[in-house]
Design a protein around this motif. Structure first.
Motif, PDB file in Angstrom:
ATOM      1  N   GLU A  38      13.671-103.342 -73.115  1.00  0.00           N
ATOM      2  CA  GLU A  38      14.368-104.409 -72.829  1.00  0.00           C
ATOM      3  C   GLU A  38      13.840-105.466 -72.053  1.00  0.00           C
ATOM      4  OE1 GLU A  38      18.321-102.796 -70.961  1.00  0.00           O
ATOM      5  OE2 GLU A  38      16.993-101.045 -70.441  1.00  0.00           O
ATOM      6  N   CYS A  39      12.276-105.254 -71.841  1.00  0.00           N
ATOM      7  CA  CYS A  39      11.666-106.351 -71.033  1.00  0.00           C
ATOM      8  C   CYS A  39      11.134-107.292 -72.265  1.00  0.00           C
ATOM      9  CB  CYS A  39      10.659-105.951 -70.370  1.00  0.00           C
ATOM     10  SG  CYS A  39      11.237-104.779 -69.156  1.00  0.00           S
ATOM     11  N   LYS A  40      10.824-108.564 -71.743  1.00  0.00           N
ATOM     12  CA  LYS A  40      10.236-109.605 -72.629  1.00  0.00           C
ATOM     13  C   LYS A  40       9.152-110.274 -72.003  1.00  0.00           C
ATOM     14  CE  LYS A  40      14.788-110.492 -74.798  1.00  0.00           C
ATOM     15  NZ  LYS A  40      15.575-111.489 -75.039  1.00  0.00           N
ATOM     16  N   GLY A  41       8.235-110.887 -72.826  1.00  0.00           N
ATOM     17  CA  GLY A  41       7.299-111.875 -72.262  1.00  0.00           C
ATOM     18  C   GLY A  41       6.346-111.291 -71.353  1.00  0.00           C
ATOM     19  N   LYS A  42       6.182-112.203 -70.339  1.00  0.00           N
ATOM     20  CA  LYS A  42       4.924-111.751 -69.284  1.00  0.00           C
ATOM     21  C   LYS A  42       5.218-110.379 -68.658  1.00  0.00           C
ATOM     22  CE  LYS A  42       3.333-116.358 -68.611  1.00  0.00           C
ATOM     23  NZ  LYS A  42       3.236-117.294 -67.603  1.00  0.00           N
ATOM     24  N   LEU A  43       6.717-110.266 -68.586  1.00  0.00           N
ATOM     25  CA  LEU A  43       7.006-108.911 -67.707  1.00  0.00           C
ATOM     26  C   LEU A  43       6.670-107.749 -68.599  1.00  0.00           C
ATOM     27  CD1 LEU A  43       8.362-107.517 -65.455  1.00  0.00           C
ATOM     28  CD2 LEU A  43      10.591-107.883 -66.628  1.00  0.00           C
ATOM     29  N   ARG A  44       6.889-107.806 -70.077  1.00  0.00           N
ATOM     30  CA  ARG A  44       6.388-106.506 -70.799  1.00  0.00           C
ATOM     31  C   ARG A  44       4.939-106.642 -71.023  1.00  0.00           C
ATOM     32  NH1 ARG A  44       9.772-104.814 -75.886  1.00  0.00           N
ATOM     33  NH2 ARG A  44       8.612-103.395 -76.595  1.00  0.00           N
ATOM     34  N   LYS A  45       4.270-107.572 -70.740  1.00  0.00           N
ATOM     35  CA  LYS A  45       2.732-107.610 -70.613  1.00  0.00           C
ATOM     36  C   LYS A  45       2.381-106.791 -69.602  1.00  0.00           C
ATOM     37  CE  LYS A  45       1.785-111.565 -73.944  1.00  0.00           C
ATOM     38  NZ  LYS A  45       1.181-112.765 -73.751  1.00  0.00           N
ATOM     39  N   TYR A  46       3.009-107.117 -68.306  1.00  0.00           N
ATOM     40  CA  TYR A  46       2.619-106.342 -67.205  1.00  0.00           C
ATOM     41  C   TYR A  46       2.741-104.772 -67.334  1.00  0.00           C
ATOM     42  CZ  TYR A  46       3.062-105.469 -62.126  1.00  0.00           C
ATOM     43  OH  TYR A  46       2.820-104.847 -60.907  1.00  0.00           O
ATOM     44  N   LYS A  55      -1.446 -93.617 -68.215  1.00  0.00           N
ATOM     45  CA  LYS A  55      -1.156 -92.925 -69.305  1.00  0.00           C
ATOM     46  C   LYS A  55      -0.197 -92.117 -69.419  1.00  0.00           C
ATOM     47  CE  LYS A  55      -4.824 -94.970 -71.884  1.00  0.00           C
ATOM     48  NZ  LYS A  55      -6.156 -94.641 -72.874  1.00  0.00           N
ATOM     49  N   THR A  56       0.102 -91.371 -68.048  1.00  0.00           N
ATOM     50  CA  THR A  56       0.938 -90.183 -68.363  1.00  0.00           C
ATOM     51  C   THR A  56       2.390 -90.578 -67.876  1.00  0.00           C
ATOM     52  OG1 THR A  56       0.356 -89.839 -65.898  1.00  0.00           O
ATOM     53  CG2 THR A  56      -0.666 -88.513 -67.550  1.00  0.00           C
ATOM     54  N   ALA A  57       2.616 -91.841 -67.606  1.00  0.00           N
ATOM     55  CA  ALA A  57       3.808 -92.301 -67.321  1.00  0.00           C
ATOM     56  C   ALA A  57       4.604 -92.853 -68.600  1.00  0.00           C
ATOM     57  CB  ALA A  57       3.887 -93.632 -66.261  1.00  0.00           C
ATOM     58  N   ASN A  58       5.535 -92.082 -69.203  1.00  0.00           N
ATOM     59  CA  ASN A  58       6.193 -92.363 -70.333  1.00  0.00           C
ATOM     60  C   ASN A  58       7.537 -93.080 -69.948  1.00  0.00           C
ATOM     61  OD1 ASN A  58       7.584 -90.227 -69.463  1.00  0.00           O
ATOM     62  ND2 ASN A  58       7.188 -88.756 -71.089  1.00  0.00           N
ATOM     63  N   ASN A  59       7.899 -93.271 -68.947  1.00  0.00           N
ATOM     64  CA  ASN A  59       9.536 -93.786 -68.739  1.00  0.00           C
ATOM     65  C   ASN A  59       9.727 -94.938 -67.559  1.00  0.00           C
ATOM     66  OD1 ASN A  59      12.001 -93.912 -68.814  1.00  0.00           O
ATOM     67  ND2 ASN A  59      12.605 -92.001 -67.885  1.00  0.00           N
ATOM     68  N   PRO A  60       8.724 -95.816 -67.706  1.00  0.00           N
ATOM     69  CA  PRO A  60       8.994 -96.919 -66.643  1.00  0.00           C
ATOM     70  C   PRO A  60      10.207 -97.522 -66.722  1.00  0.00           C
ATOM     71  CG  PRO A  60       7.825 -97.739 -68.732  1.00  0.00           C
ATOM     72  CD  PRO A  60       8.220 -96.520 -69.010  1.00  0.00           C
ATOM     73  N   LYS A  61      10.558 -97.713 -65.391  1.00  0.00           N
ATOM     74  CA  LYS A  61      12.078 -98.327 -65.122  1.00  0.00           C
ATOM     75  C   LYS A  61      11.829 -99.266 -64.005  1.00  0.00           C
ATOM     76  CE  LYS A  61      14.732 -95.676 -67.694  1.00  0.00           C
ATOM     77  NZ  LYS A  61      15.686 -95.915 -68.740  1.00  0.00           N
ATOM     78  N   ILE A  62      12.683-100.505 -64.263  1.00  0.00           N
ATOM     79  CA  ILE A  62      12.830-101.638 -63.345  1.00  0.00           C
ATOM     80  C   ILE A  62      14.153-101.470 -62.591  1.00  0.00           C
ATOM     81  CG2 ILE A  62      12.705-104.149 -62.738  1.00  0.00           C
ATOM     82  CD1 ILE A  62      10.785-104.317 -65.265  1.00  0.00           C
ATOM     83  N   HIS A  63      14.118-101.477 -61.222  1.00  0.00           N
ATOM     84  CA  HIS A  63      15.520-101.553 -60.577  1.00  0.00           C
ATOM     85  C   HIS A  63      15.286-102.384 -59.404  1.00  0.00           C
ATOM     86  CE1 HIS A  63      19.274-100.308 -59.121  1.00  0.00           C
ATOM     87  NE2 HIS A  63      18.919 -99.987 -57.923  1.00  0.00           N
ATOM     88  N   GLY A  64      16.114-103.508 -59.340  1.00  0.00           N
ATOM     89  CA  GLY A  64      15.796-104.826 -58.373  1.00  0.00           C
ATOM     90  C   GLY A  64      14.600-105.172 -58.721  1.00  0.00           C
ATOM     91  N   ILE A  81       7.491-105.878 -58.158  1.00  0.00           N
ATOM     92  CA  ILE A  81       6.973-106.733 -59.234  1.00  0.00           C
ATOM     93  C   ILE A  81       6.518-107.996 -58.778  1.00  0.00           C
ATOM     94  CG2 ILE A  81       8.249-108.109 -61.199  1.00  0.00           C
ATOM     95  CD1 ILE A  81       8.421-105.175 -61.863  1.00  0.00           C
ATOM     96  N   PRO A  82       5.426-108.624 -59.308  1.00  0.00           N
ATOM     97  CA  PRO A  82       5.034-109.878 -58.701  1.00  0.00           C
ATOM     98  C   PRO A  82       5.951-110.940 -58.913  1.00  0.00           C
ATOM     99  CG  PRO A  82       3.278-108.880 -60.170  1.00  0.00           C
ATOM    100  CD  PRO A  82       4.710-107.994 -60.231  1.00  0.00           C
ATOM    101  N   LEU A  83       5.818-111.873 -57.774  1.00  0.00           N
ATOM    102  CA  LEU A  83       6.738-113.185 -57.518  1.00  0.00           C
ATOM    103  C   LEU A  83       6.961-113.581 -59.024  1.00  0.00           C
ATOM    104  CD1 LEU A  83       6.021-114.421 -54.101  1.00  0.00           C
ATOM    105  CD2 LEU A  83       8.090-113.310 -54.906  1.00  0.00           C
ATOM    106  N   GLU A  84       5.847-114.060 -59.633  1.00  0.00           N
ATOM    107  CA  GLU A  84       5.838-114.974 -61.038  1.00  0.00           C
ATOM    108  C   GLU A  84       6.565-114.146 -61.875  1.00  0.00           C
ATOM    109  OE1 GLU A  84       1.807-112.789 -60.614  1.00  0.00           O
ATOM    110  OE2 GLU A  84       2.877-113.863 -59.249  1.00  0.00           O
ATOM    111  N   LEU A  85       6.691-112.878 -61.739  1.00  0.00           N
ATOM    112  CA  LEU A  85       7.191-112.118 -63.076  1.00  0.00           C
ATOM    113  C   LEU A  85       8.790-111.768 -62.638  1.00  0.00           C
ATOM    114  CD1 LEU A  85       4.455-109.787 -64.010  1.00  0.00           C
ATOM    115  CD2 LEU A  85       4.795-111.984 -64.956  1.00  0.00           C
ATOM    116  N   ILE A  89      12.899-110.619 -65.028  1.00  0.00           N
ATOM    117  CA  ILE A  89      13.601-109.386 -64.931  1.00  0.00           C
ATOM    118  C   ILE A  89      15.176-109.605 -65.503  1.00  0.00           C
ATOM    119  CG2 ILE A  89      14.562-107.654 -63.154  1.00  0.00           C
ATOM    120  CD1 ILE A  89      12.024-108.147 -61.556  1.00  0.00           C
ATOM    121  N   LYS A  90      15.600-110.841 -65.276  1.00  0.00           N
ATOM    122  CA  LYS A  90      17.006-111.003 -65.396  1.00  0.00           C
ATOM    123  C   LYS A  90      17.495-111.285 -66.764  1.00  0.00           C
ATOM    124  CE  LYS A  90      17.714-112.432 -60.702  1.00  0.00           C
ATOM    125  NZ  LYS A  90      16.703-112.514 -60.069  1.00  0.00           N
ATOM    126  N   LEU A  91      16.451-111.732 -67.386  1.00  0.00           N
ATOM    127  CA  LEU A  91      16.431-112.061 -68.750  1.00  0.00           C
ATOM    128  C   LEU A  91      16.779-110.731 -69.822  1.00  0.00           C
ATOM    129  CD1 LEU A  91      13.506-114.734 -69.248  1.00  0.00           C
ATOM    130  CD2 LEU A  91      16.104-114.973 -68.880  1.00  0.00           C
TER     131      LEU A  91
END
Length: 91
Positions: A38-46, A55-64, A81-85, A89-91
């Motif tokens: 569901e993430c796009k742009g620079k956030l997805r690259k991060y 590499k063992t983390a197969n389920n990243p989730k962003i909340h808040g 999440i860094p301020l510039e990214l 999150i809302k997109l």
């Protein structure tokens, strides 16, 4: 859902929250959090960069404004999440 010792320590260090609060936040993130697809742009690259680190983390989730890195339903670690990214999150 399970918490690792590492995730509890990182939560105290990075968010200044106790274990009970982390448990509630992590459960909510696992159920309602924004996934990698569901993430796009620079956030997805991060997220990609962090996935290569954990590499063992197969389920990243962003909340808040927090990124939770899960392996299935076990919380490995978390990051703010860094301020510039945060605008991505809302997109």
């Amino acid at each position: 859902m399970e918490l690792t010792t590492h995730s509890i320590e990182r939560c105290k260090e990075r968010l200044n929250l106790n274990e009970k609060s982390l448990q509630r936040m992590a459960e909510k993130a696992l159920k309602e959090g924004k996934s990698h697809s569901e993430c796009k742009g620079k956030l997805r690259k991060y997220l990609n960069k962090l996935w290569l680190k954990y590499k063992t983390a197969n389920n990243p989730k962003i909340h808040g404004e927090v990124l939770f890195l899960f392996k299935d339903d076990i919380l490995i670690t978390l990051y703010q999440i860094p301020l510039e990214l945060r605008k991505w999150i809302k997109l």
